[in-house]
Scaffold this motif. Structure first.
Motif, short mmCIF file in Angstrom:
data_model
loop_
_atom_site.label_atom_id
_atom_site.label_comp_id
_atom_site.label_asym_id
_atom_site.label_seq_id
_atom_site.Cartn_x
_atom_site.Cartn_y
_atom_site.Cartn_z
N GLU A 23 -0.21 -1.98 -2.83
CA GLU A 23 -1.17 -3.07 -2.88
C GLU A 23 -2.58 -2.47 -2.98
OE1 GLU A 23 -0.04 -6.98 -0.91
OE2 GLU A 23 -1.80 -6.38 0.23
N THR B 131 6.38 -0.38 -2.51
CA THR B 131 5.49 -1.51 -2.77
C THR B 131 4.07 -1.03 -2.53
OG1 THR B 131 7.14 -3.12 -2.03
CG2 THR B 131 4.85 -3.85 -2.11
N SER C 147 3.90 -6.04 -11.49
CA SER C 147 2.61 -6.28 -10.83
C SER C 147 2.15 -7.71 -11.03
CB SER C 147 1.54 -5.34 -11.39
OG SER C 147 1.86 -4.01 -11.12
N GLU D 17 5.47 -3.92 -7.21
CA GLU D 17 6.80 -3.59 -6.68
C GLU D 17 7.47 -2.64 -7.67
OE1 GLU D 17 8.01 -4.82 -3.85
OE2 GLU D 17 6.69 -6.54 -3.42
N ALA E 146 -1.93 -11.00 -6.29
CA ALA E 146 -1.35 -11.71 -5.15
C ALA E 146 -2.38 -12.55 -4.41
CB ALA E 146 -0.73 -10.70 -4.19
N ARG F 195 -0.66 -6.50 -6.36
CA ARG F 195 0.57 -6.04 -5.69
C ARG F 195 1.56 -5.55 -6.73
NH1 ARG F 195 2.45 -10.44 -2.04
NH2 ARG F 195 0.70 -9.64 -0.80
#
Length: 298
Positions: free
Chosen positions: A139, A137, A108, A127, A111, A125
């Motif tokens: 967000e 993914t 994380s 992943e 972003a 964000r």
């Protein structure tokens, strides 16, 4: 200023190992209202381990919700009062089906940081991938009241045009008075959803339902009514949290199918499509709850 945008954006990503089991999946499904009626074969897909399918929104709590919204508030450059924090929106893109049980690495970072004047918005964000490659993914857009006004980028509005015409389906989904107490056992222990005193400090007359609980209930309604109950057809899911739900209220979920040959300027393969969704509280004159909501599917 409690939020140092430059420091938050410059900070390196954080990684954590997460694991989950079939029991975690079952608890999540119960927390979003699955299992009613308990013997319905369609509901047993969510509750019975011998035929368990994973609703993709489980990804938001896999590994007990870590890293999640609260974890994002401990990132470098972020020091805010939890009572001023609301979940502003959530998006999820699936790279593969979520396994019934598994272990993965979640990475994380902040972003983006936006200045909305009276508030700041942090975009966290995450992943997630395992030994076989990327899984999903996510967000989260974290709305922090009272932390804007430093002259930063306001960011995109993200508002979509209203769907046209009558919805293809309208379903009502009641929430239980104890829904938040059950849902929080999947990992989101923010006291806003359980502690009346804390809720009042945050400006609410009583604890409110988790936005991500509404998020999961809505996706389940779309899958069950428009996607033939097939959780594997979901490709992505995004929403903006537009209002609150009090446990015990009823969600009114309106759904519109979109099947144009081109969407967002790109041709889509045959069989792909989108569902636009709007969610409101039935008992409060359809007060909005989820807006700008899109489910992309195969």
């Amino acid at each position: 200023m409690p939020i140092d945008a430059a420091k938050a954006l410059a900070a390196g990503p954080r990684s954590a190992e997460i694991t989950w089991t079939a029991k975690d999946v079952q608890l999540y499904h119960l927390g979003i209202g699955a299992g009613r009626p308990a013997t319905d074969p369609d509901e047993l897909r969510y509750t019975l381990e011998s035929r368990l399918h994973v609703l993709p929104s489980f990804a938001t709590v896999a590994g007990a919700g870590a890293p999640g919204v609260i974890a994002g508030l401990s990132m470098p450059g972020v020091d805010v009062d939890l009572a001023g924090v609301l979940h502003g929106g959530q998006s999820l893109r699936l790279h593969r089906a979520v396994p019934v049980q598994g272990s993965a690495t979640a990475t994380s970072r902040i972003a983006a940081v936006y200045d909305k004047g009276s508030a700041a918005v942090l975009v966290l964000r995450t992943e997630v991938g395992d030994a076989e490659g990327p899984l999903w993914t996510g967000e989260a857009r974290i709305f922090v009241r009272g932390e804007g006004g430093w002259g930063g980028d306001r960011g995109p509005s993200g508002r979509l045009a209203e769907p046209s015409g009558e919805p293809d389906r309208v379903v009502d989904r009641p929430t239980r008075p104890d829904q938040a107490l059950l849902y929080r056992l999947s990992g989101d222990y923010n006291p806003l959803h359980a502690d009346p005193e804390f809720a009042r400090r945050a400006g609410f007359d009583r604890p409110i339902l988790h936005g991500l609980c509404t998020y999961g209930m809505t996706l389940k309604a779309v899958v069950d009514t428009l996607l033939d109950g097939d959780v594997g057809r979901v490709r992505s899911y995004t929403t903006r949290f537009a209002g609150v739900v009090r446990p015990g209220e009823t969600l009114r979920i309106r759904m519109w199918r979109e099947r144009p040959a081109e969407q967002d300027g790109q041709a889509r393969r045959a069989g792909e499509g989108r569902v636009r969704v709007a969610v409101a509280v039935a008992e409060r004159d359809d007060a909005p709850v989820l807006a700008d909501t899109v489910v992309e599917h195969s």
